[in-house]
Design a protein around this motif. Structure first.
Motif, PDB file in Angstrom:
ATOM      1  N   GLY A  54      37.212  41.643  36.552  1.00  0.00           N
ATOM      2  CA  GLY A  54      37.588  43.057  36.625  1.00  0.00           C
ATOM      3  C   GLY A  54      36.405  44.005  36.514  1.00  0.00           C
ATOM      4  O   GLY A  54      36.568  45.223  36.442  1.00  0.00           O
ATOM      5  N   GLY A  55      35.193  43.416  36.523  1.00  0.00           N
ATOM      6  CA  GLY A  55      33.982  44.196  36.255  1.00  0.00           C
ATOM      7  C   GLY A  55      33.707  45.322  37.235  1.00  0.00           C
ATOM      8  O   GLY A  55      32.952  46.247  36.933  1.00  0.00           O
ATOM      9  N   ASN A  56      34.299  45.281  38.425  1.00  0.00           N
ATOM     10  CA  ASN A  56      34.123  46.368  39.404  1.00  0.00           C
ATOM     11  C   ASN A  56      34.906  47.612  39.003  1.00  0.00           C
ATOM     12  O   ASN A  56      34.712  48.679  39.573  1.00  0.00           O
ATOM     13  N   PHE A  58      36.447  47.907  35.283  1.00  0.00           N
ATOM     14  CA  PHE A  58      36.294  48.191  33.850  1.00  0.00           C
ATOM     15  C   PHE A  58      35.918  46.938  33.075  1.00  0.00           C
ATOM     16  O   PHE A  58      36.533  45.887  33.269  1.00  0.00           O
ATOM     17  N   ARG A  59      34.926  47.070  32.222  1.00  0.00           N
ATOM     18  CA  ARG A  59      34.563  45.983  31.307  1.00  0.00           C
ATOM     19  C   ARG A  59      34.735  46.469  29.874  1.00  0.00           C
ATOM     20  O   ARG A  59      34.295  47.564  29.526  1.00  0.00           O
ATOM     21  N   GLY A  60      35.338  45.638  29.047  1.00  0.00           N
ATOM     22  CA  GLY A  60      35.609  46.013  27.666  1.00  0.00           C
ATOM     23  C   GLY A  60      34.360  46.408  26.903  1.00  0.00           C
ATOM     24  O   GLY A  60      34.352  47.413  26.180  1.00  0.00           O
ATOM     25  N   THR A  72      41.122  47.529  22.512  1.00  0.00           N
ATOM     26  CA  THR A  72      41.806  48.387  23.502  1.00  0.00           C
ATOM     27  C   THR A  72      41.046  48.351  24.826  1.00  0.00           C
ATOM     28  O   THR A  72      41.632  48.217  25.901  1.00  0.00           O
ATOM     29  N   ALA A  73      39.720  48.456  24.725  1.00  0.00           N
ATOM     30  CA  ALA A  73      38.894  48.433  25.944  1.00  0.00           C
ATOM     31  C   ALA A  73      39.072  47.103  26.679  1.00  0.00           C
ATOM     32  O   ALA A  73      39.134  47.062  27.911  1.00  0.00           O
ATOM     33  N   ASP A  74      39.176  46.019  25.920  1.00  0.00           N
ATOM     34  CA  ASP A  74      39.359  44.716  26.560  1.00  0.00           C
ATOM     35  C   ASP A  74      40.710  44.633  27.277  1.00  0.00           C
ATOM     36  O   ASP A  74      40.813  44.067  28.370  1.00  0.00           O
ATOM     37  N   MET A  76      42.183  47.099  28.599  1.00  0.00           N
ATOM     38  CA  MET A  76      41.976  47.886  29.829  1.00  0.00           C
ATOM     39  C   MET A  76      41.274  47.035  30.883  1.00  0.00           C
ATOM     40  O   MET A  76      41.609  47.077  32.071  1.00  0.00           O
ATOM     41  N   GLY A  77      40.295  46.255  30.434  1.00  0.00           N
ATOM     42  CA  GLY A  77      39.600  45.352  31.358  1.00  0.00           C
ATOM     43  C   GLY A  77      40.559  44.344  31.975  1.00  0.00           C
ATOM     44  O   GLY A  77      40.496  44.048  33.173  1.00  0.00           O
ATOM     45  N   MET A  78      41.462  43.831  31.151  1.00  0.00           N
ATOM     46  CA  MET A  78      42.445  42.867  31.678  1.00  0.00           C
ATOM     47  C   MET A  78      43.323  43.518  32.736  1.00  0.00           C
ATOM     48  O   MET A  78      43.652  42.905  33.749  1.00  0.00           O
ATOM     49  N   LEU A  79      43.700  44.784  32.494  1.00  0.00           N
ATOM     50  CA  LEU A  79      44.518  45.492  33.492  1.00  0.00           C
ATOM     51  C   LEU A  79      43.743  45.634  34.809  1.00  0.00           C
ATOM     52  O   LEU A  79      44.312  45.551  35.891  1.00  0.00           O
ATOM     53  N   GLY A 136      44.620  36.810  28.353  1.00  0.00           N
ATOM     54  CA  GLY A 136      45.659  37.649  27.733  1.00  0.00           C
ATOM     55  C   GLY A 136      45.282  38.134  26.342  1.00  0.00           C
ATOM     56  O   GLY A 136      46.035  38.855  25.708  1.00  0.00           O
ATOM     57  N   VAL A 137      44.090  37.729  25.877  1.00  0.00           N
ATOM     58  CA  VAL A 137      43.634  38.216  24.560  1.00  0.00           C
ATOM     59  C   VAL A 137      42.238  38.819  24.686  1.00  0.00           C
ATOM     60  O   VAL A 137      41.449  38.426  25.557  1.00  0.00           O
ATOM     61  N   PRO A 138      41.929  39.790  23.799  1.00  0.00           N
ATOM     62  CA  PRO A 138      40.626  40.461  23.889  1.00  0.00           C
ATOM     63  C   PRO A 138      39.480  39.637  23.308  1.00  0.00           C
ATOM     64  O   PRO A 138      39.702  38.550  22.782  1.00  0.00           O
ATOM     65  N   THR A 142      36.700  36.845  31.597  1.00  0.00           N
ATOM     66  CA  THR A 142      37.461  36.036  32.553  1.00  0.00           C
ATOM     67  C   THR A 142      36.794  34.675  32.802  1.00  0.00           C
ATOM     68  O   THR A 142      37.451  33.768  33.292  1.00  0.00           O
ATOM     69  N   ASP A 143      35.509  34.531  32.485  1.00  0.00           N
ATOM     70  CA  ASP A 143      34.882  33.206  32.596  1.00  0.00           C
ATOM     71  C   ASP A 143      35.593  32.222  31.670  1.00  0.00           C
ATOM     72  O   ASP A 143      35.866  31.079  32.031  1.00  0.00           O
ATOM     73  N   THR A 144      35.862  32.676  30.463  1.00  0.00           N
ATOM     74  CA  THR A 144      36.567  31.815  29.510  1.00  0.00           C
ATOM     75  C   THR A 144      37.981  31.537  30.010  1.00  0.00           C
ATOM     76  O   THR A 144      38.471  30.404  29.934  1.00  0.00           O
TER      77      THR A 144
HETATM   78  N1  UDP Z   1      39.075  40.520  29.341  1.00  0.00           N
HETATM   79  C1  UDP Z   1      39.604  40.183  28.102  1.00  0.00           C
HETATM   80  N2  UDP Z   1      40.162  38.935  27.933  1.00  0.00           N
HETATM   81  C2  UDP Z   1      40.182  38.010  28.922  1.00  0.00           C
HETATM   82  C3  UDP Z   1      39.613  38.344  30.166  1.00  0.00           C
HETATM   83  C4  UDP Z   1      39.075  39.607  30.350  1.00  0.00           C
HETATM   84  O1  UDP Z   1      39.579  40.968  27.191  1.00  0.00           O
HETATM   85  O2  UDP Z   1      40.700  36.906  28.710  1.00  0.00           O
HETATM   86  C5  UDP Z   1      38.558  41.886  29.579  1.00  0.00           C
HETATM   87  C6  UDP Z   1      37.129  42.092  29.095  1.00  0.00           C
HETATM   88  O3  UDP Z   1      37.034  43.390  28.584  1.00  0.00           O
HETATM   89  C7  UDP Z   1      36.324  41.973  30.377  1.00  0.00           C
HETATM   90  C8  UDP Z   1      37.254  42.626  31.376  1.00  0.00           C
HETATM   91  O4  UDP Z   1      38.546  42.176  30.965  1.00  0.00           O
HETATM   92  O5  UDP Z   1      35.111  42.664  30.309  1.00  0.00           O
HETATM   93  C9  UDP Z   1      37.004  42.272  32.817  1.00  0.00           C
HETATM   94  O6  UDP Z   1      36.713  40.907  32.976  1.00  0.00           O
HETATM   95  P1  UDP Z   1      35.229  40.342  33.263  1.00  0.00           P
HETATM   96  O7  UDP Z   1      34.219  41.218  32.600  1.00  0.00           O
HETATM   97  O8  UDP Z   1      35.227  38.905  32.907  1.00  0.00           O
HETATM   98  O9  UDP Z   1      35.144  40.543  34.845  1.00  0.00           O
HETATM   99  P2  UDP Z   1      34.005  40.042  35.861  1.00  0.00           P
HETATM  100  O10 UDP Z   1      32.673  40.192  35.192  1.00  0.00           O
HETATM  101  O11 UDP Z   1      34.291  38.626  36.188  1.00  0.00           O
HETATM  102  O12 UDP Z   1      34.199  40.932  37.037  1.00  0.00           O
END
Ligand code: UDP
Length: 247
Positions: A54-56, A58-60, A72-74, A76-79, A136-138, A142-144
């Protein structure tokens, strides 16, 4: 049965892959390119599970630096990952590839909830499964989520698609002499502080469960197909290899 090296893959697609040349958000053309790459392996009957980043959007971590509470920010990142998954589903549909979105956060109006057995069934029926909302948890990324889901869905490999064509000993954008690894042990990937490719948690889970990880560039034509065919593109991380640089 396909004749490819890997029959069931977990593809981790970073949010930036949907950004194209934009600085933010979703470029439908970039989504269409990702969909085309997936189509090439779908045609070969490779089962595809995909975890969307979701980094394009929002990133937590970035949100919390700006004063939003980290959890909360995380969320938002999940959304943000759900938006991306819907955009990619749209692109896959246009490319004629059937798919289902499953979300780790419940939102029945737009996505199924993640149910392991159902996800497997979708793949067996030839549908690409797009997994949104990570774990689904902060406090994780998404790598994890990709590593966890890859294990529970019994994927043969975790493929991390990036904008760089593999893992380097130094940041190739800063150091022109940086060298790409052809193969890398999990121990080196985790212990070498100069290697920053994936969360340590994601790598540690893959290592403990003997699931290989492949890092490759998505925006090179036919690259996903080459990766599932076992061609030497990118970097292959495993317990069963030695650390060797590419030629
Ligand atoms: N995130 C989270 N739990 C998860 C996966 C994602 O809280 O299991 C949140 C976290 O804030 C993360 C954001 O969602 O920064 C977007 O995901 P990520 O940064 O992994 O996206 P990518 O870098 O792959 O685009």
């Amino acid at each position: 049965m396909s004749a490819t090296r890997f029959q069931r893959i977990m593809l981790k697609v970073g949010g930036e892959s949907l950004m194209g040349d934009r600085e933010y958000g979703i470029d439908p053309q970039a989504a269409a390119m990702v969909a085309e790459q997936i189509k090439q392996v779908y045609i070969k009957h490779v089962q595809v599970a995909l975890v969307m980043g979701g980094g394009n959007i929002f990133r937590g971590v970035a949100g919390s630096k700006n004063g939003i509470e980290r959890a909360t920010a995380d969320y938002m990142g999940m959304l943000a990952t759900v938006m991306n998954a819907l955009a990619l589903q749209d692109a896959l549909e246009k490319a004629g590839v059937p798919s289902r979105v499953q979300s780790a956060l419940q939102m029945p109006a737009v996505a199924e909830s993640f149910i392991r057995r159902k996800a497997i069934r979708h793949m067996e029926k030839g549908r690409v499964i797009l997994l949104a909302a990570g774990t689904g948890v902060p406090y994780v990324t998404t790598d994890t989520g990709a590593s966890l889901h890859a294990l529970e869905l019994k994927c043969d490999v975790l493929m991390k698609a990036t904008k760089v064509d593999g893992i380097y000993d130094q940041d190739p954008q800063k150091f022109p002499n940086a060298r790409r690894y052809k193969t890398l042990t999990f121990n080196d990937a985790i212990q070498n502080k100069d290697i920053d490719v994936m969360d340590t948690a994601a790598l540690a889970m893959a290592k403990e469960n003997n699931m290989p990880v492949m890092v490759f560039e998505l925006f090179k034509e036919n690259n996903l197909q080459k990766a599932v065919d076992g061609e030497n593109i990118g970097t292959y991380v495993s317990n069963d290899v030695e650390t060797v640089f590419a030629e």
